[in-house]
Design an enzyme around this catalytic site. Structure first.
Site, PDB file in Angstrom:
ATOM      1  NE  ARG A 123      -4.130   1.746   1.265  1.00 36.21           N
ATOM      2  CZ  ARG A 123      -5.104   2.177   0.485  1.00 36.21           C
ATOM      3  NH1 ARG A 123      -5.157   1.849  -0.806  1.00 36.21           N
ATOM      4  NH2 ARG A 123      -6.078   2.897   0.972  1.00 36.21           N
TER       5      ARG A 123
ATOM      6  CB  THR B 115      -9.472  -0.531  -6.915  1.00 36.03           C
ATOM      7  OG1 THR B 115      -9.243   0.599  -6.081  1.00 36.03           O
ATOM      8  CG2 THR B 115      -9.161  -1.803  -6.157  1.00 36.03           C
TER       9      THR B 115
ATOM     10  CB  THR C  62      -6.093   0.949  -5.677  1.00 36.02           C
ATOM     11  OG1 THR C  62      -7.001   1.994  -5.989  1.00 36.02           O
ATOM     12  CG2 THR C  62      -5.337   1.304  -4.408  1.00 36.02           C
TER      13      THR C  62
ATOM     14  CG  ASN D 261      -8.347   6.563  -3.867  1.00 31.57           C
ATOM     15  OD1 ASN D 261      -9.170   5.685  -3.614  1.00 31.57           O
ATOM     16  ND2 ASN D 261      -8.425   7.755  -3.347  1.00 31.57           N
TER      17      ASN D 261
ATOM     18  CG  ASP E  78      -8.533   5.272   0.255  1.00 25.92           C
ATOM     19  OD1 ASP E  78      -9.686   5.691   0.070  1.00 25.92           O
ATOM     20  OD2 ASP E  78      -8.050   4.329  -0.398  1.00 25.92           O
TER      21      ASP E  78
ATOM     22  CB  SER F 201     -12.431  -1.014   0.849  1.00 18.17           C
ATOM     23  OG  SER F 201     -12.885   0.052   1.637  1.00 18.17           O
TER      24      SER F 201
ATOM     25  N   GLY G  90     -13.645  -1.178  -6.413  1.00 17.83           N
ATOM     26  CA  GLY G  90     -14.859  -0.379  -6.197  1.00 17.83           C
ATOM     27  C   GLY G  90     -14.976   0.195  -4.807  1.00 17.83           C
ATOM     28  N   GLY G  91     -13.859   0.603  -4.207  1.00 16.49           N
ATOM     29  CA  GLY G  91     -13.908   1.243  -2.887  1.00 16.49           C
ATOM     30  C   GLY G  91     -14.572   0.313  -1.871  1.00 16.49           C
TER      31      GLY G  91
HETATM   32  N1  GLY Z   1      -8.399   3.189  -2.785  1.00 13.20           N
HETATM   33  C1  GLY Z   1      -9.445   2.300  -2.470  1.00 13.20           C
HETATM   34  C2  GLY Z   1      -9.139   1.429  -1.319  1.00 13.20           C
HETATM   35  O1  GLY Z   1      -7.984   1.094  -1.094  1.00 13.20           O
HETATM   36  O2  GLY Z   1     -10.056   1.097  -0.592  1.00 13.20           O
END
Ligand code: GLY
Length: 562
Positions: free
Chosen positions: A82, A373, A391, A393, A415, A445, A465-466
């Site tokens: 991340r 994502t 992602t 984002n 985020d 997510s 999709g978030g």
């Molecule tokens: N950027 C979307 C997530 O990581 O939830």
């Protein structure tokens, strides 16, 4: 002719959200690579063909299960690559920023990218092939170009933060010139447009030759820092040089005889998935009754089934909002959140007749501390599995390209909790423990997940999709495991989503239009709303006929394999 979104393969398969990316991984599997080699090849290919979803300017999570690695034997691990906050990040850095778009657009929105470090860490430690071998398909796609598909066109045109936002003001087109001219064809972008990215090919060639150093210390690092700083961000060369991936043991849970390995924090998805499945298991009476009713109604779409999964999800999402962030910065109450006693107490509150007031979900009492994502699923011929979600984002991330190297930088700052009392672009509330800080990773997510039964892989799943990723993963898992749906039906069928706040139960059009369904849910107290697509999911599942693989038709992907 477009490729089918679901197919069955005898030996090995890749389900990514673009057919060319699935094919890149499948070719590596055919050439003898393992699941990690194929996942890395697929991911680099996605960086080219899904430049608005993921890529070398972003980050991700990978869950790996290899039954018998030639050097290491059995491997079960997760890789956290991340993005993290720059050294200049401060908890209140966006509070008084006069630009309302600062956390999502431009240089201030960018966190330090992790994808290159993460993919090469996975390859070097768990793969079997060379960088040159696994990166060759991506380099070829970037040089030769590919035809933009309908999902690309729609994402650029319909997302209010991309073309409509750029068209409002010509100075924005000049500010994000490379994106505007090259990725969006100066506003004319259409399906069929052939996008060539020789600049990204050059970046990938440098990485293939010199490894992660080329990105984090070499000319690419210099170009990233220049792009960010020119646009008002404060990233430095040291931010890039000091980026590190981390490995953690998978978050493990079980459900009706299956073992599940998923992503631990800073993914919130694994914890929410584990909480929801545990709540459903503790109310097996309700689940069995709801499933019976759902089967009569054609599968996973009865009011009772949707209500039950929604109520469990609302408890878990409420805890996500209150208690979750980067475990390297705050001790998260994971043990308490996942304890039998706590999960049972929340599940016992579920009333099949009605919803509860919003404050009744999860717990506001402090728990004892203990936490744009793309998703791809891979199975290799030895039963090795990778679930990987990545992602940048939002669609096209921060919109900020690195022109010399033809890729887009993330806007992962959004985020984090950036402004007190204000939800992020996904409508998610976050606790202050998820405020920006140097080297802190924003809560995610993304929910890459592998489930096994009797020691063998049963399914590999995840999505984009978030927060809807979490709902999609829960529902596709339940459809494949409990309703025994094929990969085609489990992925293709309609879904629903509730993230606690805002207090709306979103239904995809097929559910919205189902006779009496929305009314029955409204009668239980749900505020029913619409959602065109609840996540885009990729699933591989075992079946008597072979590996069933499906790439969500909502995004136009297709699996590949042999
Ligand atoms: N950027 C979307 C997530 O990581 O939830």
């Amino acid at each position: 002719m477009s490729q089918p979104f679901a197919s069955t393969f005898q030996h090995a398969a890749v389900a990514a959200d673009h057919p060319l990316a699935s094919q890149a991984g499948a070719d590596i599997l055919k050439a003898g690579g393992n699941a990690v080699d194929a996942a890395v090849a697929t991911s680099f290919a996605l960086s080219v063909v899904r430049p608005y979803s993921c890529g070398i300017g972003g980050g991700g999570f990978m869950v790996i299960r290899l039954p018998n690695h030639p050097r290491l034997g059995k491997v079960e691990t997760t890789i956290n690559y991340r993005e993290w906050g720059i050294a200049a990040a401060r908890p209140d850095m966006f509070e008084n920023d006069p630009d309302p778009d600062a956390p999502t657009h431009g240089g201030k929105a960018v966190c330090v990218p992790g994808t290159v470090a993460g993919l090469l860490h996975a390859l070097e430690n768990y793969g079997t092939m060379t960088r040159e071998q696994v990166m060759a398909p991506a380099i070829r796609l970037a040089r030769e170009g590919f035809a933009v598909d309908q999902h690309y066109e729609d994402s650029a045109r319909k997302d209010k933060l991309v073309l409509p936002w750029l068209e409002q003001d010509p100075t924005r087109q000049a500010r994000f010139a490379f994106l505007w001219e090259r990725f969006l064809d100066s506003g004319r972008i259409r399906k069929g447009y052939v996008l060539k990215l020789p600049e990204q090919a050059a970046a990938l060639e440098l990485i293939a030759k010199d490894g992660a150093k080329a990105f984090y210390e070499g000319p690419i690092a210099k170009a990233i820092v220049e792009a960010v700083r020119k646009d008002g961000g404060e990233m430095t060369l040291d931010d890039l040089a000091s980026y590190r991936v981390e490995e953690r043991a998978p978050l493990r849970t079980s459900f009706r005889g299956r073992s599940i390995m998923t992503m631990p924090p800073p993914s919130s998805g694994g914890v929410v998935l584990a909480q929801v499945l545990a709540m459903l298991e503790s109310r097996s009476d309700l689940l069995d009754a709801a499933m019976e009713a759902a089967k009569v109604g054609g599968g996973a779409s009865s009011p009772a089934y949707i209500h039950l999964v929604t109520e469990a999800s609302k408890h878990a999402f409420a805890d996500r909002a209150r208690w979750m962030g980067d475990p390297n910065f705050t001790k998260l109450p994971l043990k308490a959140m996942l304890s039998d006693e706590y999960v049972r107490s929340r599940a016992a509150m579920i009333d099949m007749g009605k919803t509860l007031p919003p404050e009744a979900y999860g717990t506001a009492t402090p728990l004892p501390p203990d936490e744009g994502t793309s998703h791809l699923s891979v199975i290799d011929a030895q039963g090795g599995a990778v679930a990987c979600t990545e992602t940048i984002n939002l669609i096209f991330g921060s919109l900020l390209p690195v022109p010399e190297f033809g890729f887009i930088l993330n806007d992962e700052m959004d985020d984090f909790a950036t402004r007190g009392g204000k939800a992020n672009a996904f409508g998610l509330d976050h606790a202050d423990l998820n405020r920006p800080q140097p080297r802190k990773r924003p809560l995610s997510s993304m929910t890459p997940t592998i489930a096994t039964r009797d020691g063998k892989v049963e399914l590999i799943v995840g999505g984009a999709g978030g927060p809807r990723i979490i709902s999609g993963t829960i529902q596709v898992t339940l459809k494949a495991m409990l309703f025994e749906m094929s990969a085609r039906d489990a992925v293709g069928g309609a879904r629903f989503h509730h993230q606690w706040r805002p207090d709306v139960l979103q239904l995809e059009p097929e559910l919205r239009q189902a006779a009496g369904l929305a009314d029955a849910l409204a009668a239980k107290g749900h505020a029913v709303g619409d959602r065109e697509a609840v996540a885009t999911m990729q699933l591989i599942r075992a079946s008597a006929e072979g590996w069933q693989a499906a790439s969500d038709p909502r995004k136009g992907g297709a699996p590949a394999g042999h």
